[in-house]
Design an enzyme around this catalytic site. Structure first.
Site, PDB file in Angstrom:
ATOM      1  N   ARG A   1      18.513 -10.816   6.368  1.00  0.00           N
ATOM      2  CA  ARG A   1      19.823 -10.403   5.849  1.00  0.00           C
ATOM      3  C   ARG A   1      20.627 -11.664   5.541  1.00  0.00           C
ATOM      4  O   ARG A   1      20.272 -12.769   5.958  1.00  0.00           O
ATOM      5  CB  ARG A   1      20.567  -9.541   6.866  1.00  0.00           C
TER       6      ARG A   1
ATOM      7  N   LYS B   1      25.206 -16.207   5.768  1.00  0.00           N
ATOM      8  CA  LYS B   1      26.430 -16.794   5.242  1.00  0.00           C
ATOM      9  C   LYS B   1      26.208 -17.191   3.792  1.00  0.00           C
ATOM     10  O   LYS B   1      25.083 -17.209   3.304  1.00  0.00           O
ATOM     11  CB  LYS B   1      26.886 -17.992   6.080  1.00  0.00           C
TER      12      LYS B   1
ATOM     13  N   ALA C   1      13.623 -20.166   8.988  1.00  0.00           N
ATOM     14  CA  ALA C   1      12.248 -20.100   9.483  1.00  0.00           C
ATOM     15  C   ALA C   1      11.990 -18.772  10.188  1.00  0.00           C
ATOM     16  O   ALA C   1      12.835 -18.258  10.916  1.00  0.00           O
ATOM     17  CB  ALA C   1      11.986 -21.260  10.445  1.00  0.00           C
TER      18      ALA C   1
ATOM     19  N   HIS D   1       0.825  -1.205   0.000  1.00  0.00           N
ATOM     20  CA  HIS D   1       0.000   0.000   0.000  1.00  0.00           C
ATOM     21  C   HIS D   1       0.864   1.262   0.000  1.00  0.00           C
ATOM     22  O   HIS D   1       1.887   1.337   0.691  1.00  0.00           O
ATOM     23  CB  HIS D   1      -0.917   0.018   1.222  1.00  0.00           C
TER      24      HIS D   1
END
Length: 238
Positions: free
Chosen positions: A232, A235, A212, A165
């Site tokens: 992020r 590795k 997860a 939105h």
């Protein structure tokens, strides 16, 4: 005694045939656990046979169809061979492009694929490559387009939100400011953990792993492991 022997031989032959049929459907790389008894295999085959009958009757295709499955806009849905659509799945295929689900794909129980969020703007649609699967209780909002590559495995409660939105203006209610649709892409050979949330504009490279519970936004390269809120790179796979 002779009749018992004949019954046992027929049972073992039937079990052997079932295992071969499973290999034809799933491919030679698929193997059954050796701890499964012949009786377990027969029961499993019976369940899939009933699902296949549903697929042949209601969709006229070689598809394993669970109970209480709801499909809207069937003429825009293209299913490959041996697709498994589990119980209580809801697929709304109203989209600008055909909704494509490749060979040997699976959609878990109670999952929902929604290609259009509002009739004010028809969605772009959904594509999933061969051999990929969506876990149970997952949601795919494909208004901005969702594309999943081949051989992608996903856990339960995974969600895709290919729409966002606009909220720049303070003098207009957010619901009246419109939306953006950048789309979501997941490359082939990825592993997506349970309860992962993909936001609009996300691109996941091939061979990547998503931990997860991650909330994913942005573009990520091939062969990385990502996780966190916001997600992020943790590795690289080497």
């Amino acid at each position: 005694m002779l009749s018992i022997r004949k019954g046992l031989i027929r049972f073992l032959i039937g079990s052997f045939m079932v295992k071969n049929i499973i290999k034809i459907v799933k491919g030679n790389q698929f193997t059954l656990d050796s701890d499964l008894s012949h009786f377990d295999v027969i029961l499993l085959a019976l369940r899939y046979f009933i699902m296949l009958l549903r697929g042949l009757i209601f969709l006229r295709r070689k598809v394993f169809l669970g109970c209480a499955v709801k499909i809207s806009k069937k003429n825009n849905l293209q299913l490959g061979r041996w697709v498994k659509i589990s119980d209580f799945v809801n697929i709304d295929a109203l989209a600008k492009s055909p909704v494509l689900i490749g060979d040997n794909c699976s959609i878990g129980d109670y999952s929902r694929i929604e290609c259009t969020g509002s009739v004010q703007k028809v969605g772009l649609g959904f594509r999933m490559g061969a051999g990929s699967g969506i876990g149970a209780f997952s949601f795919v909002g494909a208004a901005g387009g969702v594309e999943i590559g081949e051989n992608v495995i996903m856990g339960q409660y995974v969600s895709f939100h290919s729409e966002n939105h606009v909220f720049d203006k303070l003098d207009i209610p957010i619901k009246h400011q419109g939306v953006t649709n950048k789309g979501i892409k997941v490359g082939q050979d990825c592993w997506v953990g349970s309860k992962v949330t993909f936001l609009d504009g996300t691109i996941i490279g091939c061979g990547s792993v998503v931990a997860a519970g991650a909330v994913v936004s942005g573009v990520f390269p091939d062969n990385v492991i990502i996780g966190g809120v916001p997600a992020r790179i943790i590795k690289y796979r080497r």
